[in-house]
Design a protein around this motif. Structure first.
Motif, short mmCIF file in Angstrom:
data_model
loop_
_atom_site.label_atom_id
_atom_site.label_comp_id
_atom_site.label_asym_id
_atom_site.label_seq_id
_atom_site.Cartn_x
_atom_site.Cartn_y
_atom_site.Cartn_z
N ILE A 45 38.07 -39.21 -31.71
CA ILE A 45 36.93 -39.64 -30.90
C ILE A 45 35.81 -40.04 -31.85
O ILE A 45 35.48 -39.31 -32.79
CB ILE A 45 36.45 -38.51 -29.97
N PHE A 46 35.25 -41.23 -31.64
CA PHE A 46 34.17 -41.69 -32.50
C PHE A 46 33.18 -42.53 -31.69
O PHE A 46 33.48 -42.99 -30.59
CB PHE A 46 34.71 -42.49 -33.69
N ARG A 47 32.03 -42.72 -32.26
CA ARG A 47 30.99 -43.52 -31.63
C ARG A 47 31.06 -44.93 -32.21
O ARG A 47 31.06 -45.12 -33.43
CB ARG A 47 29.61 -42.91 -31.87
N SER A 48 31.14 -45.91 -31.35
CA SER A 48 31.24 -47.30 -31.79
C SER A 48 30.05 -47.68 -32.66
O SER A 48 28.90 -47.46 -32.26
CB SER A 48 31.32 -48.24 -30.59
N PRO A 49 30.28 -48.25 -33.84
CA PRO A 49 29.16 -48.71 -34.66
C PRO A 49 28.49 -49.95 -34.09
O PRO A 49 27.44 -50.37 -34.58
CB PRO A 49 29.83 -49.02 -36.01
N HIS A 50 29.09 -50.55 -33.06
CA HIS A 50 28.50 -51.74 -32.43
C HIS A 50 27.49 -51.34 -31.35
O HIS A 50 26.31 -51.63 -31.45
CB HIS A 50 29.59 -52.63 -31.84
N GLY A 51 27.99 -50.69 -30.29
CA GLY A 51 27.12 -50.38 -29.16
C GLY A 51 26.81 -48.92 -28.98
O GLY A 51 26.01 -48.55 -28.11
N GLY A 52 27.45 -48.05 -29.79
CA GLY A 52 27.17 -46.63 -29.71
C GLY A 52 27.98 -45.88 -28.68
O GLY A 52 27.86 -44.65 -28.55
N GLU A 53 28.84 -46.59 -27.91
CA GLU A 53 29.63 -45.90 -26.89
C GLU A 53 30.71 -45.05 -27.54
O GLU A 53 31.16 -45.31 -28.66
CB GLU A 53 30.25 -46.91 -25.91
N ILE A 54 31.15 -44.01 -26.82
CA ILE A 54 32.19 -43.12 -27.30
C ILE A 54 33.56 -43.76 -27.06
O ILE A 54 33.85 -44.24 -25.95
CB ILE A 54 32.13 -41.76 -26.59
N ILE A 55 34.39 -43.80 -28.09
CA ILE A 55 35.74 -44.38 -28.01
C ILE A 55 36.75 -43.30 -28.38
O ILE A 55 36.59 -42.58 -29.37
CB ILE A 55 35.89 -45.59 -28.95
N ASN A 56 37.78 -43.17 -27.57
CA ASN A 56 38.85 -42.20 -27.81
C ASN A 56 40.09 -42.95 -28.27
O ASN A 56 40.81 -43.55 -27.48
CB ASN A 56 39.14 -41.42 -26.53
N PHE A 57 40.31 -42.93 -29.58
CA PHE A 57 41.45 -43.64 -30.17
C PHE A 57 42.61 -42.65 -30.29
O PHE A 57 42.60 -41.76 -31.13
CB PHE A 57 41.07 -44.18 -31.55
N THR A 58 43.60 -42.81 -29.46
CA THR A 58 44.81 -41.98 -29.52
C THR A 58 45.97 -42.85 -29.98
O THR A 58 45.87 -44.08 -30.00
CB THR A 58 45.14 -41.41 -28.13
N PRO A 59 47.09 -42.23 -30.35
CA PRO A 59 48.27 -43.04 -30.68
C PRO A 59 48.66 -43.98 -29.55
O PRO A 59 48.98 -45.16 -29.79
CB PRO A 59 49.35 -41.98 -30.94
N GLU A 60 48.60 -43.48 -28.33
CA GLU A 60 48.96 -44.32 -27.18
C GLU A 60 48.00 -45.49 -27.02
O GLU A 60 48.42 -46.62 -26.72
CB GLU A 60 48.97 -43.48 -25.90
N PHE A 61 46.71 -45.23 -27.24
CA PHE A 61 45.72 -46.29 -27.08
C PHE A 61 45.89 -47.36 -28.16
O PHE A 61 45.80 -48.56 -27.89
CB PHE A 61 44.31 -45.71 -27.14
N SER A 62 46.14 -46.93 -29.41
CA SER A 62 46.36 -47.89 -30.49
C SER A 62 47.54 -48.80 -30.18
O SER A 62 47.47 -50.02 -30.38
CB SER A 62 46.60 -47.16 -31.81
N ILE A 63 48.62 -48.22 -29.68
CA ILE A 63 49.80 -49.02 -29.35
C ILE A 63 49.51 -49.94 -28.16
O ILE A 63 49.91 -51.11 -28.15
CB ILE A 63 51.00 -48.11 -29.03
N GLN A 64 48.78 -49.44 -27.18
CA GLN A 64 48.43 -50.27 -26.03
C GLN A 64 47.64 -51.49 -26.47
O GLN A 64 47.90 -52.61 -26.02
CB GLN A 64 47.61 -49.45 -25.03
N VAL A 65 46.64 -51.28 -27.34
CA VAL A 65 45.84 -52.40 -27.83
C VAL A 65 46.72 -53.38 -28.60
O VAL A 65 46.63 -54.61 -28.42
CB VAL A 65 44.68 -51.90 -28.71
#
Length: 376
Positions: free
Chosen positions: A115-135
């Protein structure tokens, strides 16, 4: 041929170097091969036509950066990366793992993901293995990478063990999440500088019979001699009939030594990054074109180089462009630098086919590795 396959055409008699062909839905990649990095769906300052003229056969883009801008949904609506960036040859997307873990002050790691805060807009992003593959499925590259945890250097063995084990568990989740047969999922070997962790990870990954394998977690601060030792010990443990990719490496010596260990593919931001700083790669050396010594030098950067820059412009002209901060300087230097590294791996390929590898590139090879500086 199947959509993805790797064929070994020749082997060096004195090393583990090999020549091969990697078959993908968008064409073949002749190995060993350097792959230019196009983080945001472009290799910086180059058009697709200019990029193709360098000899590039496969390029990289980055999942993390493309998710932030413009967003995978827009790329998907455009028909995927190949259509979006008008590059009809093979593409590889990194999982975003390295970029996510580089946000050391802005992210929290758990078994679920990062889980990290976007350096662009500051929103919280949850990067999981499933999410990375989905993208990556939406981006549509030919080769996609499993989401991994890239530990820093230095780190304790306990920290690296935990990261390596988590990477292996995340791979299983990536395999389950991946649902496109026209994309090849590569696993990544982690393990830091610990050869026992590297060996265990490589042996674990090999059991999944993936279309290809990568060695990650190098070039994160280790001295080059440690990278060479890690690669020499790990590469032979990966399946021979699959492409082997060393992530983030792109110097002459590192590539030559890795090829001698059996590596097939490389990527690095060096050629375009140096170009943006007014530097050229010439026979592996870095030249600062701002230097006054080039102001009246009307010879090409390299008279043996086939690139558009060397065939048409002088060192004096490039010096003038760099000193004037003209955008054309960065394009011309990028053309040359990318061609330089691709040509280097092509020369090694030719030398292996001609049984000249250890003769032609002996000055880069160092088979005498000291084991004492690596942890067991």
């Amino acid at each position: 041929m199947p959509q993805f396959s790797y064929q070994v055409l020749a082997k060096c008699r004195h090393t583990k170097a090999r020549v091969g062909v990697f078959f993908t839905p968008h064409g073949i990649v002749e190995t060993p091969r350097f792959m230019p990095v196009g983080t945001l769906a472009n290799v910086k300052t180059l058009t697709p036509m200019q990029l193709e003229a360098t000899g590039a056969q496969m390029v990289l883009s980055n999942t993390y950066h493309l998710h932030l801008q413009p967003g995978e949904s827009i790329v998907g609506k455009a028909g995927g990366l190949h259509s979006f960036m008008n590059w009809q040859k093979p593409i590889l997307t990194d999982s975003g793992g390295f970029q996510v873990f580089s946000l050391s002050q802005m992210r929290k790691i758990s078994e679920e993901g990062v889980i990290f805060r976007s350096p662009h807009g500051g929103e919280i992003i949850n990067f999981t293995p499933e999410f990375s593959i989905q993208v990556q499925n939406i981006l549509g590259a030919d080769v996609i990478m499993a989401f991994d945890e890239c530990p820093p250097y230095p780190a304790t063995k306990e920290e690296i063990t935990a990261a390596t084990n988590r990477t292996n568990r995340w791979l299983e989740r990536c395999i389950v999440a991946h649902d496109r047969t026209d994309q090849a999922l590569f696993g990544i070997v982690q393990g830091g500088v610990h050869l026992d962790l590297r060996a265990a990870a490589a042996q674990t990954l090999a059991t999944y019979d993936l279309p290809g394998y990568a060695i990650g977690g190098v070039s994160v601060g280790e001295p080059p001699e440690l990278i060479a030792k890690i690669v020499a010990a790990t590469t032979p443990l990966l399946p021979e009939d699959k492409p082997r990719y060393l992530m983030g490496v792109g110097t002459y010596r590192e590539m030559a030594q890795a090829i001698a260990s059996g590596i097939d593919l490389f990527d690095c931001v060096i050629p375009t990054r140096l170009a943006r700083h007014g530097a050229a790669l010439v026979q592996g050396d870095r030249w600062n074109l701002k230097n006054a010594q080039f102001k009246e030098d009307f010879t090409p950067l390299d008279s043996t180089c086939p690139c558009y820059t060397c065939q048409n412009f002088s060192r004096a002209y490039l010096c003038h462009l760099v000193r004037s901060q003209e955008i054309l300087a960065y394009t011309l230097l990028s053309i040359h630098n990318v061609t330089e590294l691709i040509s280097f791996t092509q020369k090694i390929r030719d030398s292996i086919l001609g049984d000249r590898f250890t003769t032609d590139f002996q000055h880069f090879l160092n088979p005498q590795f000291e084991d004492s500086s690596l942890s067991e």
